[in-house]
Design an enzyme around this catalytic site. Structure first.
Site, PDB file in Angstrom:
ATOM      1  N   CYS A 191      31.786  44.588  38.341  1.00  0.00           N
ATOM      2  CA  CYS A 191      31.867  43.199  37.892  1.00  0.00           C
ATOM      3  C   CYS A 191      30.491  42.687  37.462  1.00  0.00           C
ATOM      4  O   CYS A 191      29.988  43.129  36.438  1.00  0.00           O
ATOM      5  CB  CYS A 191      32.540  42.326  38.939  1.00  0.00           C
ATOM      6  SG  CYS A 191      33.361  40.924  38.164  1.00  0.00           S
ATOM      7  N   MET A 248      28.433  45.519  36.501  1.00  0.00           N
ATOM      8  CA  MET A 248      28.700  46.057  35.162  1.00  0.00           C
ATOM      9  C   MET A 248      28.007  45.178  34.119  1.00  0.00           C
ATOM     10  O   MET A 248      27.390  45.663  33.164  1.00  0.00           O
ATOM     11  CB  MET A 248      30.215  46.109  34.931  1.00  0.00           C
ATOM     12  CG  MET A 248      30.649  46.434  33.524  1.00  0.00           C
ATOM     13  SD  MET A 248      30.887  44.932  32.508  1.00  0.00           S
ATOM     14  CE  MET A 248      31.944  45.580  31.229  1.00  0.00           C
ATOM     15  N   HIS A 286      37.509  45.118  39.887  1.00  0.00           N
ATOM     16  CA  HIS A 286      37.059  45.452  41.245  1.00  0.00           C
ATOM     17  C   HIS A 286      37.886  46.601  41.821  1.00  0.00           C
ATOM     18  O   HIS A 286      38.910  46.347  42.465  1.00  0.00           O
ATOM     19  CB  HIS A 286      37.229  44.238  42.164  1.00  0.00           C
ATOM     20  CG  HIS A 286      36.282  43.129  41.882  1.00  0.00           C
ATOM     21  ND1 HIS A 286      35.135  42.931  42.605  1.00  0.00           N
ATOM     22  CD2 HIS A 286      36.313  42.157  40.940  1.00  0.00           C
ATOM     23  CE1 HIS A 286      34.497  41.867  42.130  1.00  0.00           C
ATOM     24  NE2 HIS A 286      35.198  41.389  41.117  1.00  0.00           N
ATOM     25  N   GLU A 292      37.257  48.388  44.337  1.00  0.00           N
ATOM     26  CA  GLU A 292      37.180  48.442  45.800  1.00  0.00           C
ATOM     27  C   GLU A 292      38.394  47.831  46.486  1.00  0.00           C
ATOM     28  O   GLU A 292      38.762  48.241  47.587  1.00  0.00           O
ATOM     29  CB  GLU A 292      35.879  47.788  46.296  1.00  0.00           C
ATOM     30  CG  GLU A 292      35.773  46.262  46.174  1.00  0.00           C
ATOM     31  CD  GLU A 292      35.290  45.777  44.816  1.00  0.00           C
ATOM     32  OE1 GLU A 292      35.404  46.541  43.838  1.00  0.00           O
ATOM     33  OE2 GLU A 292      34.816  44.623  44.725  1.00  0.00           O
TER      34      GLU A 292
HETATM   35  N1  GLN Z   1      29.820  36.036  37.891  1.00  0.00           N
HETATM   36  C1  GLN Z   1      30.456  36.997  37.032  1.00  0.00           C
HETATM   37  C2  GLN Z   1      31.633  36.396  36.278  1.00  0.00           C
HETATM   38  O1  GLN Z   1      32.166  35.395  36.686  1.00  0.00           O
HETATM   39  C3  GLN Z   1      30.878  38.220  37.823  1.00  0.00           C
HETATM   40  C4  GLN Z   1      31.866  37.931  38.901  1.00  0.00           C
HETATM   41  C5  GLN Z   1      31.985  39.029  39.924  1.00  0.00           C
HETATM   42  O2  GLN Z   1      31.103  39.865  40.063  1.00  0.00           O
HETATM   43  N2  GLN Z   1      33.055  39.018  40.687  1.00  0.00           N
HETATM   44  O3  GLN Z   1      32.049  36.923  35.270  1.00  0.00           O
END
Ligand code: GLN
Length: 536
Positions: free
Chosen positions: A384, A387, A510, A512
């Site tokens: 997330c 990435m 995600h 995980e």
């Molecule tokens: N803050 C980022 C977004 O909202 C990533 C969110 C996260 O890592 N769950 O896109």
């Protein structure tokens, strides 16, 4: 009244953090392994509608279900143990209960009545408890009541339990989890806190059927007799719950104490077969007898509270067992990571994971960690925000887009390589405005990810607002960062890879959340495998 679904309530006494979630999940596992379809629900007594708006320091990780519910991290344990997905119905907070009662009141549904905690709030709670039972999918629903008995805020939940015990007397039991402290000065285990805690439940009209006693020492016969006598439970319903090496030992410890058998007996259900746990035991054997070892750095801004990354650390345990490898996770604070100490902090790691997150704190450390992994060809896994950091890092240092950023942090960046989708820009309410829950993803043949999954169509859970900005995709792919996973409907980039690197994968979703004992997540398994290769 009779009911085809049976209900088990799990309450906690004496202190918090006794592990109600693990006890609930362990009992559910044993019942499932005996052939009963079982689910677990958590009732949380706080006023937030869901933990989605809670800082992880408050309550640990926010777990996300397939249907996009932002839930308590205990639901992660339920899924990891049972290998059955949970949903919005599995987690209910006081906030949600009040919200729906107040909405009904505004619609006039209470027909002019005075709306009160009893019966309106308690009725709403009882309805939520029975939602899962009424689906007809489950023989047994285990409901864990958050908090500790005696707390003001959990009173309506305990009252709802009391009413259900009365209304469905043959179909409900209460398991009370309590603490038997050891006083080293006296050299004795003490039962008084448990006696008081049961008394407190009794004052609320609830007699527990089973006591699960957390203890650091064995409960001998005398102690068990004493607890049984003072707390009105049968001897076989005093269950010892000793501290375990790993949470995954607990189902077997509970089986040895016959928690499942006693619970079934009290519910009036046959014990069917003895629990089928061969896969579980094989997992434990491999976990406890690793043939190799790797060190993986977890770079995040909440590392002081390890519960903030619960699903990630559990996914490493599952993937470690699958690889017969001990995975030592080195927790690295992204806020403290600088160009100067990078080498010191990260050299010697066999893999680097950059964690999810929100906001600007620690972001430059995360970007530095990506750079280190990319340049030194260390297996890298970005999840997330991790990435997104990989995309930003590549833009800045490979494509030469100076100050490339995500619009979450730099709204007027010249190179907004991560940005918000048009349709999301108008939303101002923080709760539930994200892309949440399961979405399909199409993987590129022969990519690292399709090899790991051994398939090209997957579904994974999301929790984010920002996306890879497709205006830049061509430039990225020409320079060597490829989109190997895309949403088949929207074309949004879900996975990026660097094909020339031993293992460099960034996932917008995600993974995980979907790793379980029975199904360790393929990307974690492949990442650990890449770390093992890298070490060689
Ligand atoms: N803050 C980022 C977004 O909202 C990533 C969110 C996260 O890592 N769950 O896109």
């Amino acid at each position: 009244m009779s009911n085809s679904t049976k209900y088990v309530f799990v309450t906690g006494g004496v202190t918090s953090s006794l592990g109600k979630g693990i006890i609930s999940a362990s009992l559910a596992k044993l019942l499932q392994a005996r052939g009963y379809s079982t689910t677990i629900q958590k009732l949380d007594p706080y006023i937030n509608i869901d933990p989605g708006t809670l800082n992880p320091y408050e309550h640990g990780e926010c777990f996300v279900t397939d249907d996009g519910a932002e839930t308590d991290l205990d639901l992660g344990h339920y899924e990891r143990f049972l290998n059955v997905p949970t949903s919005q119905a599995n987690n209910v907070t006081t906030g949600r209960i009040y919200q729906s009662v107040i909405e009904k009141e505004r619609k006039g549904e209470y027909l002019g009545k005075t709306v009160q905690i009893i019966p309106h709030i308690t009725d709403e709670i009882k309805e939520r408890i029975q939602i899962l039972g009424k689906t007809g999918q489950f023989d047994i629903v285990i409901t864990e009541i958050g908090g500790t008995v005696g707390d003001i805020e959990s009173l309506p939940f305990v009252e709802a339990v009391r009413q259900m015990m009365w209304e469905f007397e043959n179909d409900c039991i209460v398991i009370h989890l309590t603490l038997i402290p050891y006083l080293s000065a006296a050299g004795e285990l003490k039962t008084k806190p448990t006696q008081h805690s049961v008394k407190q439940l009794l004052e609320l009209g609830v007699q527990p059927d089973i006591l699960c006693c957390r203890t650091e020492h064995e409960l001998d016969l005398t102690i068990r007799k004493k607890i049984a006598k003072f707390c009105n439970v049968s001897m076989n319903a005093v269950i010892e719950s000793r501290d375990a090496d790993t949470i995954y030992d607990v189902p077997l410890l509970m089986q040895a104490e016959e928690l499942d058998k006693v619970a079934l007996e009290k519910l009036g259900l046959p014990s069917k077969k003895s629990p089928e746990l061969s896969k579980w035991k094989e997992f434990l054997t491999k976990l406890k007898n690793p043939t190799k070892e790797v060190s993986i750095g977890l770079v995040g801004k909440y590392v002081e509270l390890k519960d903030s990354y619960k699903s990630i650390s559990e996914a490493f345990i599952h993937a470690g067992s699958a690889n017969e490898c001990r995975v030592n996770v080195k927790w690295i604070h992204s806020e403290l990571l600088t160009k100067e100490n990078l080498e010191n902090e990260l050299s010697g790691l066999d893999g680097i994971l950059v964690a999810p997150g929100f906001g600007s704190r620690g972001i430059s450390g995360k970007i530095e960690a990506v750079r280190y992994a990319r340049e030194n060809k260390i297996p890298f896994f970005g999840i997330c925000l991790g990435m997104q950091c990989a995309v930003i890092e590549f833009a800045r240092h490979v494509l030469g887009y100076e100050d490339a950023h995500t619009t979450e942090i730099a709204e007027d960046s010249k190179y907004p390589v991560i940005s918000m989708m048009e349709e999301q820009k108008t939303i101002s309410n923080m709760g539930g405005t994200m892309r949440l829950g399961a979405y399909k993803c199409q993987l590129k043949p022969n990519s690292k990810v399709s090899i790991a999954y051994n398939t090209e169509t997957i579904s994974e859970r999301h929790r984010h607002r920002y996306e890879f900005n497709n205006d830049y995709l061509e430039a990225f792919e020409k320079a060597g960062m490829v989109a190997t996973g895309k949403n088949p409907e929207t074309g949004l980039v879900e996975v990026v890879e660097i094909p020339g690197h031993p293992w460099f994968v960034g996932a917008q979703f995600h993974p995980e959340y979907k790793s379980t004992v029975d199904n360790p997540h393929p990307l974690f398994v492949a990442f650990v495998k890449a770390a093992i290769e890298n070490k060689k």
